[in-house]
Design a protein around this motif. Structure first.
Motif, PDB file in Angstrom:
ATOM      1  N   GLY B  39       0.815  -1.214   0.000  1.00  0.00           N
ATOM      2  CA  GLY B  39       0.000   0.000   0.000  1.00  0.00           C
ATOM      3  C   GLY B  39       0.841   1.253   0.000  1.00  0.00           C
ATOM      4  N   CYS B  40       1.851   1.287   0.871  1.00  0.00           N
ATOM      5  CA  CYS B  40       2.638   2.518   0.981  1.00  0.00           C
ATOM      6  C   CYS B  40       4.131   2.273   1.065  1.00  0.00           C
ATOM      7  CB  CYS B  40       2.174   3.322   2.194  1.00  0.00           C
ATOM      8  SG  CYS B  40       2.550   2.525   3.778  1.00  0.00           S
ATOM      9  N   GLY B  41       4.536   1.095   1.534  1.00  0.00           N
ATOM     10  CA  GLY B  41       5.967   0.811   1.641  1.00  0.00           C
ATOM     11  C   GLY B  41       6.623   1.491   2.828  1.00  0.00           C
ATOM     12  N   ALA B  42       5.832   2.103   3.692  1.00  0.00           N
ATOM     13  CA  ALA B  42       6.404   2.856   4.805  1.00  0.00           C
ATOM     14  C   ALA B  42       5.753   2.517   6.137  1.00  0.00           C
ATOM     15  CB  ALA B  42       6.280   4.346   4.521  1.00  0.00           C
ATOM     16  N   GLY B  43       5.018   1.431   6.184  1.00  0.00           N
ATOM     17  CA  GLY B  43       4.385   1.030   7.442  1.00  0.00           C
ATOM     18  C   GLY B  43       3.305   1.980   7.909  1.00  0.00           C
ATOM     19  N   GLU B  44       2.665   2.678   6.982  1.00  0.00           N
ATOM     20  CA  GLU B  44       1.687   3.689   7.384  1.00  0.00           C
ATOM     21  C   GLU B  44       0.233   3.293   7.135  1.00  0.00           C
ATOM     22  OE1 GLU B  44       3.916   7.948   7.137  1.00  0.00           O
ATOM     23  OE2 GLU B  44       2.790   7.344   5.377  1.00  0.00           O
ATOM     24  N   CYS B  45      -0.004   2.203   6.394  1.00  0.00           N
ATOM     25  CA  CYS B  45      -1.397   1.922   6.018  1.00  0.00           C
ATOM     26  C   CYS B  45      -1.910   0.562   6.482  1.00  0.00           C
ATOM     27  CB  CYS B  45      -1.591   2.078   4.507  1.00  0.00           C
ATOM     28  SG  CYS B  45      -0.872   0.754   3.534  1.00  0.00           S
ATOM     29  N   GLY B  46      -1.020  -0.375   6.746  1.00  0.00           N
ATOM     30  CA  GLY B  46      -1.445  -1.681   7.265  1.00  0.00           C
ATOM     31  C   GLY B  46      -1.927  -2.674   6.223  1.00  0.00           C
ATOM     32  N   ALA B  47      -1.886  -2.318   4.941  1.00  0.00           N
ATOM     33  CA  ALA B  47      -2.389  -3.241   3.910  1.00  0.00           C
ATOM     34  C   ALA B  47      -1.542  -4.513   3.830  1.00  0.00           C
ATOM     35  CB  ALA B  47      -2.444  -2.555   2.553  1.00  0.00           C
ATOM     36  N   CYS B  48      -0.290  -4.414   4.266  1.00  0.00           N
ATOM     37  CA  CYS B  48       0.622  -5.565   4.156  1.00  0.00           C
ATOM     38  C   CYS B  48       0.787  -6.281   5.480  1.00  0.00           C
ATOM     39  CB  CYS B  48       1.980  -5.100   3.652  1.00  0.00           C
ATOM     40  SG  CYS B  48       2.831  -4.020   4.817  1.00  0.00           S
ATOM     41  N   ASN B  49      -0.089  -5.992   6.459  1.00  0.00           N
ATOM     42  CA  ASN B  49       0.102  -6.595   7.780  1.00  0.00           C
ATOM     43  C   ASN B  49       0.125  -8.119   7.726  1.00  0.00           C
ATOM     44  OD1 ASN B  49       0.245  -4.135   8.987  1.00  0.00           O
ATOM     45  ND2 ASN B  49      -1.532  -4.418  10.342  1.00  0.00           N
ATOM     46  N   VAL B  50       1.039  -8.675   8.525  1.00  0.00           N
ATOM     47  CA  VAL B  50       1.084 -10.120   8.765  1.00  0.00           C
ATOM     48  C   VAL B  50       1.178 -10.278  10.284  1.00  0.00           C
ATOM     49  CG1 VAL B  50       2.197 -10.653   6.563  1.00  0.00           C
ATOM     50  CG2 VAL B  50       3.615 -10.174   8.576  1.00  0.00           C
ATOM     51  N   ILE B  51       0.989 -11.498  10.737  1.00  0.00           N
ATOM     52  CA  ILE B  51       1.130 -11.720  12.184  1.00  0.00           C
ATOM     53  C   ILE B  51       2.486 -12.366  12.443  1.00  0.00           C
ATOM     54  CG2 ILE B  51       0.187 -12.869  14.228  1.00  0.00           C
ATOM     55  CD1 ILE B  51      -2.550 -12.851  12.802  1.00  0.00           C
ATOM     56  N   ILE B  52       3.258 -11.749  13.299  1.00  0.00           N
ATOM     57  CA  ILE B  52       4.529 -12.343  13.726  1.00  0.00           C
ATOM     58  C   ILE B  52       4.388 -12.605  15.219  1.00  0.00           C
ATOM     59  CG2 ILE B  52       7.025 -12.075  13.894  1.00  0.00           C
ATOM     60  CD1 ILE B  52       6.893 -10.194  11.492  1.00  0.00           C
ATOM     61  N   GLY B  53       4.441 -13.893  15.594  1.00  0.00           N
ATOM     62  CA  GLY B  53       4.142 -14.249  16.977  1.00  0.00           C
ATOM     63  C   GLY B  53       2.667 -13.968  17.219  1.00  0.00           C
ATOM     64  N   ASP B  54       2.364 -13.028  18.116  1.00  0.00           N
ATOM     65  CA  ASP B  54       0.955 -12.691  18.328  1.00  0.00           C
ATOM     66  C   ASP B  54       0.693 -11.209  18.028  1.00  0.00           C
ATOM     67  OD1 ASP B  54       2.197 -11.493  20.445  1.00  0.00           O
ATOM     68  OD2 ASP B  54       0.895 -12.342  21.996  1.00  0.00           O
ATOM     69  N   ARG B  55       1.557 -10.604  17.227  1.00  0.00           N
ATOM     70  CA  ARG B  55       1.391  -9.185  16.896  1.00  0.00           C
ATOM     71  C   ARG B  55       1.229  -8.994  15.395  1.00  0.00           C
ATOM     72  NH1 ARG B  55       0.664  -5.908  21.391  1.00  0.00           N
ATOM     73  NH2 ARG B  55       1.090  -7.467  22.982  1.00  0.00           N
ATOM     74  N   ALA B  56       0.349  -8.064  15.002  1.00  0.00           N
ATOM     75  CA  ALA B  56       0.238  -7.697  13.586  1.00  0.00           C
ATOM     76  C   ALA B  56       1.292  -6.640  13.297  1.00  0.00           C
ATOM     77  CB  ALA B  56      -1.149  -7.142  13.300  1.00  0.00           C
ATOM     78  N   VAL B  57       2.078  -6.873  12.266  1.00  0.00           N
ATOM     79  CA  VAL B  57       3.089  -5.884  11.893  1.00  0.00           C
ATOM     80  C   VAL B  57       3.069  -5.669  10.378  1.00  0.00           C
ATOM     81  CG1 VAL B  57       4.696  -6.332  13.804  1.00  0.00           C
ATOM     82  CG2 VAL B  57       4.871  -7.648  11.708  1.00  0.00           C
ATOM     83  N   ALA B  58       3.534  -4.487   9.988  1.00  0.00           N
ATOM     84  CA  ALA B  58       3.600  -4.173   8.557  1.00  0.00           C
ATOM     85  C   ALA B  58       4.805  -4.889   7.961  1.00  0.00           C
ATOM     86  CB  ALA B  58       3.721  -2.665   8.365  1.00  0.00           C
ATOM     87  N   ALA B  59       4.551  -5.780   7.012  1.00  0.00           N
ATOM     88  CA  ALA B  59       5.640  -6.567   6.424  1.00  0.00           C
ATOM     89  C   ALA B  59       6.576  -5.691   5.592  1.00  0.00           C
ATOM     90  CB  ALA B  59       5.064  -7.698   5.571  1.00  0.00           C
ATOM     91  N   CYS B  60       6.066  -4.569   5.086  1.00  0.00           N
ATOM     92  CA  CYS B  60       6.909  -3.716   4.244  1.00  0.00           C
ATOM     93  C   CYS B  60       8.009  -3.052   5.046  1.00  0.00           C
ATOM     94  CB  CYS B  60       6.066  -2.654   3.531  1.00  0.00           C
ATOM     95  SG  CYS B  60       5.435  -1.347   4.627  1.00  0.00           S
TER      96      CYS B  60
END
Lengths: 713, 156
Positions: B39-60
């Protein structure tokens, strides 16, 4: 025709059908029990494909699961122009309903012959045609003997509204499962075999020209297939997306640009808009039937800034050349229109170009979807026949795509001794609100302006009033003022690129009209709902206002720190009726707590789809009003990311309640743009109710509140 | 090139790539997972979120090296049409989207929330989704869908 014998006026085909009368261009039947439906309108997240499927299933009496809805393509679909203006249900829906009604009759005719039973005695259930004495056949059995490559005739009659089983029901949208289960459906996720990746280099400064380009840093990047340059258009093609990004970064370092062209002063857009060379159009002029004694005149000026479409996905397209033919995959709103512009730029016959739709993110108007399609076509020329997918960056999406045009609106009202409006003048200054491709002798696509042999930059125009107008959309009040003059000044310069954004000028005009009305009512100490009802003659208009007011328990008791406001419009003055009541909380910042809306779209084919559109429109409008403004300095657009161009977040979203007034007997109209104007005005009026301050320049932020307070004191 | 090991939707992965590349780039590129959206490549929109452990993070915004030995869930790993996650069922039931481009990231944020807090309030759902942008205005439906999924999970 013999002029002596007048015949009754011929019945007319729906617009889209008149342009594409061949029945087979809309529907095909298979012996295996499937109906292929090929509408020319496209899915942009508004649920149109589902609504069209409901209409076809109803008229044909087949289960909706038998319908295969095909994405629009210049190779297989009727030319329905552009998917915009909340016209898809109206245009495509009516055409498809007509086609299905006629095709149903054709099948019934043949079935009657075969079965030896009168047409009136036949019934259809899920494609099976049966009659008395247990005789039966089916669409699927007869399909081979029916020829649909003939023109529609005007006299097919659709079912009565009361006999439709699907329309009027909230069925689940057919595109949603793919999206929820992460199955590739968006163009961004669909890779073609052998596909390469492209990226385009765009300047930071507005309209800067590429003066020098060193490819040195780019050549060494792994996977590079080609560097393309034509004038100020430059890009890379790579085996991988990662490689394309790296190559672009290298290319950027090797690029030298001219200074570019200056941008206006962002801090005083109204002054800029009102001093540019412009073209004046008188939109409407109503002269009073009787003399009215005007005792005073009040004048107010309103404005809205440039607004970005700001899709969550950057624009994306794919293209593949095969000799002198090119195939394009795009999320454009108009495959035929894009094709026409591509033909102009490529100097190629339209027959050599196939443009096929694939879903992208919501676009909310003319964003960069068409631009990136030309980018892909130009880069794919260097790909040796392999397909190339091009995606823009977030920064380019927020700075190079067209914006919704800024507007300055001045309204002047003459009042009599009782404070009643006796005359009204509404003037709009704005760039045009439309520069879509495929409508002019010159292309509207960004790269076309950048080539070594460039096409002139298109200056946006406004659609004709008959189509709802552009900057002037909704500028003619629906209220019964005895006289008015409505004028529109369209700018002839365009330093900031503008084109269609949801509602075109309607959001600005409805904000201005409804704010001003509120002010006049307040001066008269008259309730704003009562004031509006007293000045409306159209019962459907009054019904939505009454419904929204009732649902919002108008007028709620005055509470400190809370305000309520109302706004109303009929979109384009010919489309959906919508009234909104806003409840806001206002101290340092404005928070919209609740929006209550009532809407009348005539026949609501998929009521939940209508509610979804109205809710979405209301929330998007709230975002425009409280947050959005394209930022720039004198050289460049500076709001190129989500920090500098914030939109409404989950924690800021108001509760939204929608009442749909179902009118199954009336032709359906679209819902996608009905809420923006009323919601904008309702919030502004609620701010006044809460704080006693009229904010006339959008967006309504802490800064604009302070500015308005200073102006008022 | 050093290789980075992690578990992706339950399967062991061993990726040979520049460890500074973004996780999104690796997922969408060599691993062919198109569920997380750019979505943005800067962790600002959440479109690329994945779950790492038990947290959602921006994969970009997440370098490959940082996920070594971690458990990663992408939208593809949430459920399927045959075996849907309650969130997926609820998003369909509530028709909780318009264009749907942001939905895969929102499902990730919501799933991570429900892992940590199986009975969130509406306010907590909004907070959990606050880093995800939706441009179509489907927010309220999405919040309803998350609450519905939580109810369904509690009832099991």
């Amino acid at each position: 025709m013999n002029p002596q014998t007048p015949s009754p006026p011929p019945a007319k085909l729906p617009l889209s059908l008149a342009a594409n009368p061949k029945l087979s261009s809309w529907l095909k039947f298979s012996a295996q029990g499937q109906v292929t439906v090929t509408p020319g309108k496209v899915e942009i997240g508004q649920g149109i494909v589902t609504a069209l499927a409901q209409i076809a299933a109803d008229e044909l009496d087949v289960d909706i699961s038998r319908l295969q809805m095909v994405r629009a393509s210049t190779a297989t679909s009727p030319n329905e122009g552009v998917t915009s203006g909340s016209l898809s249900v109206q245009q495509s829906g009516r055409a498809l309903r007509h086609v299905c009604a006629e095709v149903r009759q054709i099948f019934l005719g043949l079935a009657s012959e075969r079965l030896g039973v009168g047409i009136d005695a036949l019934a259809i259930e899920d494609g099976t045609i049966s009659g008395p004495g247990n005789v039966r056949t089916s669409y699927w059995e007869l399909a081979g003997d029916i020829r649909l490559d003939r023109d529609a005739t005007p006299d097919a009659t659709a079912k009565l509204a009361t006999r439709r089983a699907q329309a009027g029901n909230s069925i689940q949208r057919i595109d949603i499962p793919d999206k929820v289960f992460a199955r590739p459906r968006f163009i961004h996720d669909c890779a073609l075999p052998g596909m390469l990746h492209g990226r385009v280099l765009r300047p930071v400064n507005s309209r800067a020209k590429l003066t020098e380009l060193s490819e040195e840093r780019t050549r060494a990047i792994a996977g590079l297939v080609a560097v393309v340059r034509d004038g100020s258009f430059a890009g890379v093609v790579s085996e991988t997306e990662h490689g394309a990004e790296a190559a672009l970064a290298g290319l950027r370092k090797g690029a030298t640009w001219s200074d570019g062209e200056p941008l206006p002063d962002e801090s005083d857009l109204s002054a800029f808009l009102k001093t540019q060379p412009s073209e004046l159009t008188i939109i409407d002029d109503r002269t009073p039937s009787a003399a009215h004694a005007k005792t005073r005149t009040i004048r107010r000026q309103y404005s809205r800034p440039y607004i970005a479409h700001a899709s969550i996905a950057p624009s994306c397209a794919m293209a593949q050349w095969n000799g002198d033919r090119v195939h394009v995959w795009t999320h454009s709103q108009g495959v035929y229109l894009l094709r026409a512009d591509l033909a102009l730029v490529l100097r190629l016959a339209v027959e050599n170009i196939t443009v096929e739709h694939m879903e992208g993110a919501g676009c909310y108007g003319h964003n960069a979807a068409d631009d990136v399609a030309l980018d892909a076509v130009l880069l794919a020329k260097a790909a040796g026949g392999r397909p190339v997918r091009v995606m823009w960056s977030r920064e380019d999406e927020m700075s190079h795509a067209p914006f919704g045009a800024a507007m300055a609106i001045e309204i002047e009202a003459g009042l009599d001794a009782e404070g009643e409006v006796v005359d009204w003048r509404h003037s709009v200054w704005s760039n045009g609100h439309a520069a879509r491709p495929g409508r002019a002798a010159q292309p509207a696509l960004l790269a076309a302006f950048e080539l070594a042999n460039p096409f002139p930059r298109m200056i946006s125009s406004d659609p004709p009033q008959a189509n709802g107008g552009g900057a002037d959309r909704n500028s003619v009040p629906l209220y019964d003022f005895p006289s008015w003059r409505i004028e529109s000044h369209r700018l002839k310069t365009m330093p900031v690129r503008t084109s269609a954004l949801r509602t075109l000028g309607a959001q600005g005009n409805v904000f201005a009209i409804e704010s001003f009305l509120d002010e006049i009512a307040a001066e008269r100490h008259e309730d704003p709902v009562a004031f509006r009802l007293r000045h409306l003659r159209d019962e459907r208009a009054k019904d939505v206002i009454r419904a929204a007011a009732k649902r919002a328990k108008w007028r709620p008791d005055k509470q400190r720190g809370v305000g309520h406001g109302i706004g109303f419009a009929r979109y384009k003055n010919t489309g959906a009726y919508c009234a909104a009541v806003a409840e806001i909380e206002g101290e340092k910042d404005i928070r919209v707590r609740k929006l209550t809306l009532a809407v009348d779209v005539g026949e609501a084919i998929n009521p939940d789809g209508v509610i979804n559109q109205i809710e979405g429109g209301a929330i998007q409008a709230t975002s425009w009003v409280l947050k959005e403004r394209v930022r720039f300095d004198r050289q460049r657009i500076t709001s190129t990311n989500w920090t500098d161009y914030p939109i409404l977040r989950f924690s800021e979203v108001p509760e939204v309640e929608v009442e749909v007034i179902q009118r199954a007997e009336l032709d359906p109209v679209g819902a996608g743009e009905a809420a923006h104007g009323p919601v904008t005005a309702a919030i502004a009026n609620a701010v006044f109710d809460c704080l006693g301050v009229r904010v006339r320049d959008l967006p309504i932020t802490r800064d604009s509140l302070i500015a308005a307070m200073e102006l008022g004191s | 090139m050093p290789s980075v090991r992690f578990r992706l939707n339950g399967a062991e992965m061993d990726v040979d790539a520049d460890p500074d590349r973004s996780l999104l780039d690796i997922l969408r590129g060599p691993l062919g997972m198109t569920g997380p959206h750019f979505g943005c490549g800067a962790g600002e929109c959440g479109a690329c979120n994945v779950i790492i452990g038990d947290r959602a993070v921006a994969a970009c915004d997440t370098p490959l090296w940082s996920v070594a030995d971690k458990d990663i869930t992408t939208p593809e790993g949430l459920g399927t049409a045959e075996r849907p996650h309650p969130l997926q069922r609820a998003f369909i039931a509530e028709q909780a989207l318009q264009c749907g481009y942001c939905v895969s990231g929102i499902l990730m944020s919501a799933a991570a929330l429900l892992m940590r807090n199986p009975a969130p309030s509406g306010q907590e759902v909004k907070q959990a989704l606050d880093a995800n942008l939706c441009r179509c205005g489907s927010h309220n439906r999405m919040v309803r869908a998350v609450l519905r999924a939580a109810d369904e999970m509690a009832a099991r």
